[in-house]
Write a protein that holds these residues in place. Structure first.
Motif, PDB file in Angstrom:
ATOM      1  N   GLU A 223      44.152  73.528 -16.373  1.00 41.26           N
ATOM      2  CA  GLU A 223      43.434  72.602 -17.238  1.00 41.26           C
ATOM      3  C   GLU A 223      43.274  73.200 -18.632  1.00 41.26           C
ATOM      4  OE1 GLU A 223      39.373  71.795 -16.212  1.00 41.26           O
ATOM      5  OE2 GLU A 223      39.385  69.895 -17.272  1.00 41.26           O
ATOM      6  N   LYS A 243      46.616  65.734 -19.146  1.00 40.49           N
ATOM      7  CA  LYS A 243      45.551  66.550 -18.570  1.00 40.49           C
ATOM      8  C   LYS A 243      44.233  65.804 -18.381  1.00 40.49           C
ATOM      9  CE  LYS A 243      43.847  69.622 -21.407  1.00 40.49           C
ATOM     10  NZ  LYS A 243      43.764  70.930 -22.095  1.00 40.49           N
ATOM     11  N   ARG A 244      43.733  65.171 -19.463  1.00 37.69           N
ATOM     12  CA  ARG A 244      42.403  64.562 -19.378  1.00 37.69           C
ATOM     13  C   ARG A 244      42.369  63.447 -18.340  1.00 37.69           C
ATOM     14  NH1 ARG A 244      38.818  62.641 -24.025  1.00 37.69           N
ATOM     15  NH2 ARG A 244      37.441  62.522 -22.237  1.00 37.69           N
ATOM     16  N   PHE A 247      42.288  65.015 -14.709  1.00 34.97           N
ATOM     17  CA  PHE A 247      41.034  65.626 -14.283  1.00 34.97           C
ATOM     18  C   PHE A 247      39.890  64.599 -14.270  1.00 34.97           C
ATOM     19  CE2 PHE A 247      43.512  69.364 -15.132  1.00 34.97           C
ATOM     20  CZ  PHE A 247      43.105  70.229 -14.142  1.00 34.97           C
ATOM     21  N   ALA A 248      39.962  63.597 -15.133  1.00 31.59           N
ATOM     22  CA  ALA A 248      38.876  62.616 -15.162  1.00 31.59           C
ATOM     23  C   ALA A 248      39.049  61.566 -14.080  1.00 31.59           C
ATOM     24  CB  ALA A 248      38.817  61.932 -16.530  1.00 31.59           C
ATOM     25  N   LEU A 259      41.096  68.963  -6.464  1.00 31.36           N
ATOM     26  CA  LEU A 259      40.051  69.155  -7.468  1.00 31.36           C
ATOM     27  C   LEU A 259      38.717  69.482  -6.807  1.00 31.36           C
ATOM     28  CD1 LEU A 259      40.712  66.314 -10.082  1.00 31.36           C
ATOM     29  CD2 LEU A 259      41.353  68.709 -10.216  1.00 31.36           C
ATOM     30  N   LEU A 346      34.129  67.462  -9.940  1.00 30.03           N
ATOM     31  CA  LEU A 346      34.086  68.759 -10.599  1.00 30.03           C
ATOM     32  C   LEU A 346      32.671  69.159 -10.983  1.00 30.03           C
ATOM     33  CD1 LEU A 346      37.104  68.211 -12.990  1.00 30.03           C
ATOM     34  CD2 LEU A 346      37.090  69.270 -10.762  1.00 30.03           C
ATOM     35  N   VAL A 348      30.698  68.022 -13.357  1.00 31.39           N
ATOM     36  CA  VAL A 348      30.394  68.141 -14.779  1.00 31.39           C
ATOM     37  C   VAL A 348      29.605  66.900 -15.201  1.00 31.39           C
ATOM     38  CG1 VAL A 348      32.276  69.658 -15.439  1.00 31.39           C
ATOM     39  CG2 VAL A 348      32.680  67.229 -15.390  1.00 31.39           C
ATOM     40  N   GLY A 349      28.549  67.143 -15.893  1.00 33.44           N
ATOM     41  CA  GLY A 349      27.661  66.012 -16.232  1.00 33.44           C
ATOM     42  C   GLY A 349      28.005  65.417 -17.574  1.00 33.44           C
TER      43      GLY A 349
END
Lengths: 349, 339
Positions: A223, A243-244, A247-248, A259, A346, A348-349
């Motif tokens: 990443e 990439k974004r 992962f999103a 993931l 993941l 992540v907030g």
């Protein structure tokens, strides 16, 4: 459509390794290591190939380098088809594609000084005008990988793992390639040294405009490094995305599970967990239908019989997201992969 | 057994000033140099550090698996108050695999390839608990069920090569837990495994901890794994303990520059989503040789904040906040930390 041609284009690449056995040592079967893989890499772009051991990611790298001949498909580098070139004409090709291997301890010749390790590709490809130019190029390479110039007189065993990996990178750069294939190039290194090499690779790519195929199983590093990601499972690519987007909003159940499986250094992080059952099936006898159906939490009847094709999927993050999964034929309400779940996987907030 | 039972308020294992040195042709290698820590019953303690920091040697020292000579272990290792360094070889054999057991990194090489997995699980039971072959096999099937291996009755008669890497690691865990040890030492138990298999094994370890109640010493270089399973962490560098804290404070407010550097040099998964795509922090330089005596702080040569004091005087481990110790002259104490 796209006016700029890709630097490297791979169409339906296949590599089947024969298994010898039986009384007369005949071929008794095949390992379907890479079974129809297509992707392209633009100039100056990093594409990462991720997957678990045995998924065929390293085999793809070696096939591109022509370290063995392929079973089927096409490899096109800069507009020239290279997979069927006779081996005698490979030398100019080898200059354009270089490799950095995983193990910095076994990939350097212990009987050559660093100077000779770096000078060999320069001499081989006739890149230096004279002895002084050769010396200047070697010194320039040492600067590029941030090793002291006077270290050229030392032997590989005098260096630490991270330093040897720098020498390996310098050797790859010596041929002035267009494409560097990094096969788990930072996996064997300690955390703090890994960061040094990752930063170096990123700097070099920006500085020299290199294209890179980054083969790795470490998603956090991927990443950090990459522009686009291709996820492999049992010899096939199951998802490709910028990439974004990947992962999103992972659009393949395997990517989603990968993931969610990576441990994050955040104690007590609230994440959605998907723990896959069982092991990767054997590539000698891959499952019928979708190869992932034996471990997929969402598998239904169609997955067991019909193999899904890689095709564009809807993604709010942008274009260029392709995945091979039947779930995307269902209405969004019945498709667990329709939304953007990355953040909850993941933590992540 | 020969061991006394647990006493009130006493840790299960306490390691005091452990020094494991190796004599080599070019000087003494101080692989572990004055490390102290304790493990309470039922607790998971992680020991983290990079290659060569002495974390595996610490684990091997606890079980006295270090060949002496060239190795030499000094200090004290107390299990329920009994010093293991004073035990005879015979007593140690009673303890290994029974009170303390170990899981190794390499599930491929740490199983015997010519014995069935049932025999290998049963071996510890027959030796330590005096079970018959039949009882041991029944218990082996039970253990395989416990560690989540399907068709345990069939698998118990199989050989290691017939199992995948993840399955072999499950068998290793079954062997280690067969005698209900008080302490389990896991040396990089998931490092050789793929990430989806690693997730399975970590899940299994968390689950078994609740069910079996053994204390765990987890040796690893992966701070992600630490955050997932440990309760307390010891950070080692160049043979010394540089920081110790509960996982929350350690990850939230690391005090030692080395710990800070380690956390900063790890790429964060999800960085592309949060927009925090920064350059990775590097720890410059290399781990110092353990053969030369280092006068000051072991980390001074790579530390961004090092001063002359650091290079001359080794910092003592100091309690910077309740339960949070670090060996650094300049690490802030509680209250002094800027948010």
């Amino acid at each position: 459509m796209n006016a700029i041609a890709p630097l490297l284009q791979v169409n339906d690449l296949k590599k089947h390794f024969p298994i010898h056995g039986g009384f007369f040592g005949g071929t008794t079967g095949y390992v379907y290591a890479v079974d129809g893989v297509s992707f392209e890499i633009m100039r100056g772009e990093t594409l990462s190939l991720v997957g678990e051991s045995g998924c065929g990611k390293s085999t793809v790298g070696k096939a591109l380098l022509r370290l063995f001949s392929i079973t089927g498909g096409q490899v096109i580098l800069g507009g020239t088809r290279i997979d069927d070139m006779p081996s005698g004409t490979l030398r100019p090709l080898r200059r354009r594609m270089q490799v950095v291997f995983q193990d910095p301890f076994s990939s350097l010749n212990p009987r050559l000084r660093v100077r000779d390790i770096l000078a060999e590709p320069i001499r081989n490809f006739g890149l230096a005008k004279d002895a002084a130019d050769l010396e200047a190029r070697v010194a320039g390479l040492m600067d590029k990988v941030r090793l002291p110039r006077d270290a050229v007189n030392r032997w590989p065993h005098e260096f630490s793992g991270g330093q040897r990996q720098r020498i390996g990178i310098a050797r790859a750069l010596a041929a002035e390639p267009d494409l560097i294939i990094c096969d788990e190039a930072v996996s064997a290194l300690d955390v703090s040294v890994k960061a040094q090499i990752v930063n170096l690779l990123q700097d070099l790519q920006k500085e020299l405009g290199l294209a890179m195929l980054f083969i790795s199983h470490d998603l956090a590093i991927v990443e950090h490094m990459t522009h686009r990601v291709a996820v492999m499972y049992l010899g096939k690519i199951v998802e490709v995305a910028p990439k974004r987007s990947l992962f999103a909003a992972p659009k393949h159940p395997y990517t989603e599970a990968l993931l969610s499986a990576v441990p994050v250094p955040e104690p007590g992080a609230a994440r959605e967990r998907i723990i896959l059952k069982g092991d990767v099936p054997s590539p000698i006898n891959p499952p019928k239908g979708c190869r992932f159906h034996t471990r997929c939490p969402y598998a239904f009847d169609r997955c067991r019989t019909e193999e899904p094709a890689l095709r564009p999927v809807a993604d709010a993050m942008g274009e260029g997201h392709i995945a091979a999964c039947h779930l995307h034929d269902r209405p969004a309400a019945e498709n667990p992969l329709a939304g953007s779940k990355g953040a909850s996987l993941l933590a992540v907030g | 057994m020969a061991l006394p039972g647990p006493q009130d308020g006493q840790p299960l294992l306490s390691v005091e000033n452990l020094q494991t040195h190796f004599r080599t042709p070019d000087g003494v290698n101080r692989a572990v140099d004055g490390v102290s820590f304790h493990v309470n019953a039922g607790e998971t303690l992680a020991i983290v550090g990079e290659s060569g920091c002495g974390k595996s040697v610490t684990a091997m020292s606890i079980l006295r698996l270090i060949p002496e000579p060239p190795g030499k272990i000094a200090g004290a290792i107390r299990l329920n108050g009994k010093n293991l360094l004073e035990c005879s070889d015979r007593e140690m054999r009673q303890i290994r695999g029974n009170d303390i057991s170990m899981i190794f990194q390499e599930p491929m090489t740490s199983l015997n390839p010519v014995l069935t997995v049932g025999r290998q699980i049963g071996e510890t039971l027959r030796l330590h608990q005096g079970m018959s072959a039949k009882q041991a096999e029944d218990r082996a099937v039970e253990m395989l069920n416990l560690v989540g291996i399907p068709e345990a009755k069939r698998r118990v008669r199989e050989y290691p090569h017939q199992l995948s890497g993840g399955m072999r690691q499950r068998v290793m865990i079954a062997i280690a837990l067969a005698c209900n040890p008080k302490l389990l030492i896991a040396d990089e138990p998931t490092t050789a495994l793929d990430v989806t298999i690693q997730a399975q094994i970590l899940e299994l370890m968390r689950d078994l901890k609740h069910r079996v109640g053994a204390a765990i010493v987890l040796i690893t270089h992966d701070l992600g794994v630490v955050a997932e399973v440990a309760e307390r962490v010891v950070v080692m560098y160049a043979g010394k303990k540089v920081e110790e804290a509960a996982i929350g404070p350690l990850f939230r407010s690391p005090r030692h520059p080395y710990t800070q550097g380690l956390l900063g040099s790890m790429p964060k998964l999800g960085s592309s989503l949060t927009g925090h795509e920064t350059r990775l922090a590097e720890i410059p330089g290399l781990v110092p040789s353990l053969k030369a005596k280092i006068p000051g702080c072991v980390f001074a040569s790579r530390c961004p904040h090092a001063t002359d004091l650091c290079r001359a005087v080794a910092p003592a481990l100091e309690e910077k906040a309740p339960g949070h110790v670090a060996a650094c002259h300049y690490a802030p104490r509680e209250g002094a930390m800027a948010a």
